[in-house]
Design a protein around this motif. Structure first.
Motif, PDB file in Angstrom:
ATOM      1  N   VAL A 194       0.187  -0.382  -0.847  1.00  0.00           N
ATOM      2  CA  VAL A 194       0.361  -0.909  -2.203  1.00  0.00           C
ATOM      3  C   VAL A 194      -0.932  -1.531  -2.707  1.00  0.00           C
ATOM      4  CG1 VAL A 194       1.609  -2.590  -3.626  1.00  0.00           C
ATOM      5  CG2 VAL A 194       2.843  -1.249  -1.908  1.00  0.00           C
ATOM      6  N   ILE A 195      -1.593  -2.307  -1.864  1.00  0.00           N
ATOM      7  CA  ILE A 195      -2.862  -2.925  -2.263  1.00  0.00           C
ATOM      8  C   ILE A 195      -3.871  -1.851  -2.663  1.00  0.00           C
ATOM      9  CG2 ILE A 195      -4.850  -4.247  -1.438  1.00  0.00           C
ATOM     10  CD1 ILE A 195      -2.794  -5.873   0.266  1.00  0.00           C
ATOM     11  N   ASN A 196      -3.983  -0.805  -1.871  1.00  0.00           N
ATOM     12  CA  ASN A 196      -4.931   0.286  -2.180  1.00  0.00           C
ATOM     13  C   ASN A 196      -4.580   0.979  -3.487  1.00  0.00           C
ATOM     14  OD1 ASN A 196      -6.466  -0.159   0.129  1.00  0.00           O
ATOM     15  ND2 ASN A 196      -5.292   1.302   1.346  1.00  0.00           N
ATOM     16  N   LYS A 197      -3.303   1.214  -3.728  1.00  0.00           N
ATOM     17  CA  LYS A 197      -2.868   1.857  -4.978  1.00  0.00           C
ATOM     18  C   LYS A 197      -3.216   0.996  -6.189  1.00  0.00           C
ATOM     19  CE  LYS A 197      -0.189   5.548  -4.871  1.00  0.00           C
ATOM     20  NZ  LYS A 197      -0.516   6.841  -5.423  1.00  0.00           N
ATOM     21  N   ILE A 198      -2.994  -0.299  -6.079  1.00  0.00           N
ATOM     22  CA  ILE A 198      -3.263  -1.202  -7.193  1.00  0.00           C
ATOM     23  C   ILE A 198      -4.766  -1.283  -7.464  1.00  0.00           C
ATOM     24  CG2 ILE A 198      -3.196  -3.625  -7.905  1.00  0.00           C
ATOM     25  CD1 ILE A 198      -0.506  -3.795  -6.455  1.00  0.00           C
ATOM     26  N   GLU A 199      -5.548  -1.326  -6.412  1.00  0.00           N
ATOM     27  CA  GLU A 199      -6.996  -1.412  -6.598  1.00  0.00           C
ATOM     28  C   GLU A 199      -7.594  -0.156  -7.217  1.00  0.00           C
ATOM     29  OE1 GLU A 199      -8.423  -2.537  -2.713  1.00  0.00           O
ATOM     30  OE2 GLU A 199      -7.835  -4.631  -3.012  1.00  0.00           O
ATOM     31  N   LYS A 200      -6.939   0.994  -7.007  1.00  0.00           N
ATOM     32  CA  LYS A 200      -7.418   2.251  -7.590  1.00  0.00           C
ATOM     33  C   LYS A 200      -6.956   2.427  -9.039  1.00  0.00           C
ATOM     34  CE  LYS A 200      -7.629   4.800  -3.267  1.00  0.00           C
ATOM     35  NZ  LYS A 200      -7.060   5.880  -2.479  1.00  0.00           N
ATOM     36  N   LYS A 201      -6.037   1.596  -9.465  1.00  0.00           N
ATOM     37  CA  LYS A 201      -5.440   1.714 -10.810  1.00  0.00           C
ATOM     38  C   LYS A 201      -6.465   1.433 -11.907  1.00  0.00           C
ATOM     39  CE  LYS A 201      -1.757  -0.176 -13.560  1.00  0.00           C
ATOM     40  NZ  LYS A 201      -0.693  -1.117 -13.676  1.00  0.00           N
TER      41      LYS A 201
END
Length: 156
Positions: free
Chosen positions: A149-156
């Motif tokens: 989830v952290i990685n997905k949010i940071e790529k957003k």
């Protein structure tokens, strides 16, 4: 920076771009399933996430099948699943979770799912094959789920 917020069913979900909408799909069976939703929310509480949580503190498990409250819950879940950017799906090995399996099928092509299905879940092979077939992201632990989830949010 925005902190995480939780919206439990059937409360209204107001969408905006300041938060990433994360639906907490998966095992809820009261008294059987672990309260994994709280674990996820606590771990990500410092992130700009709007958790859409179908698990309700006030749920009446004795509702009749055709009750207005049950229909309201189902509609809230379907609407929230559609409006989410990420759907976390955890399948607790102590449960059957038929609605969660339905949600896996409904959203298998959405590219929004991440699935954590530990060994011991009664239909793990079905889940693993479905995830592989539809190229659904899977993780092997809660720690990996949080990192995902952290990685997905940071790529957003």
């Amino acid at each position: 920076m925005k902190k995480a917020i939780e919206i439990q069913a059937p409360n209204e979900v107001v969408l905006d771009t300041e938060y990433t909408n994360v639906f907490l799909a998966g095992s809820i069976e009261m008294g059987v399933a672990e309260h994994w939703q709280k674990r996820v929310i606590d771990a990500l509480s410092d992130k700009p996430i709007r958790f859409l949580n179908p698990r309700r503190d006030d749920w009446d498990s004795n509702l009749k099948e055709d009750s207005d409250e049950l229909v309201e819950q189902i509609v809230w879940e379907l609407t929230s699943l559609e409006s989410s950017e990420i759907i976390l799906l955890y399948l607790d090995p102590n449960t059957k979770s038929p609605i969660s399996l339905l949600e896996l099928g409904l959203h298998s092509k959405s590219k929004k799912l991440v699935v954590y299905c530990p060994k011991g879940f009664w239909r793990k092979t079905n889940v693993d094959v479905t995830c592989h077939y539809y190229d659904i992201d899977q993780v092997d632990s809660f720690e990996e789920l949080i990192s995902y989830v952290i990685n997905k949010i940071e790529k957003k």
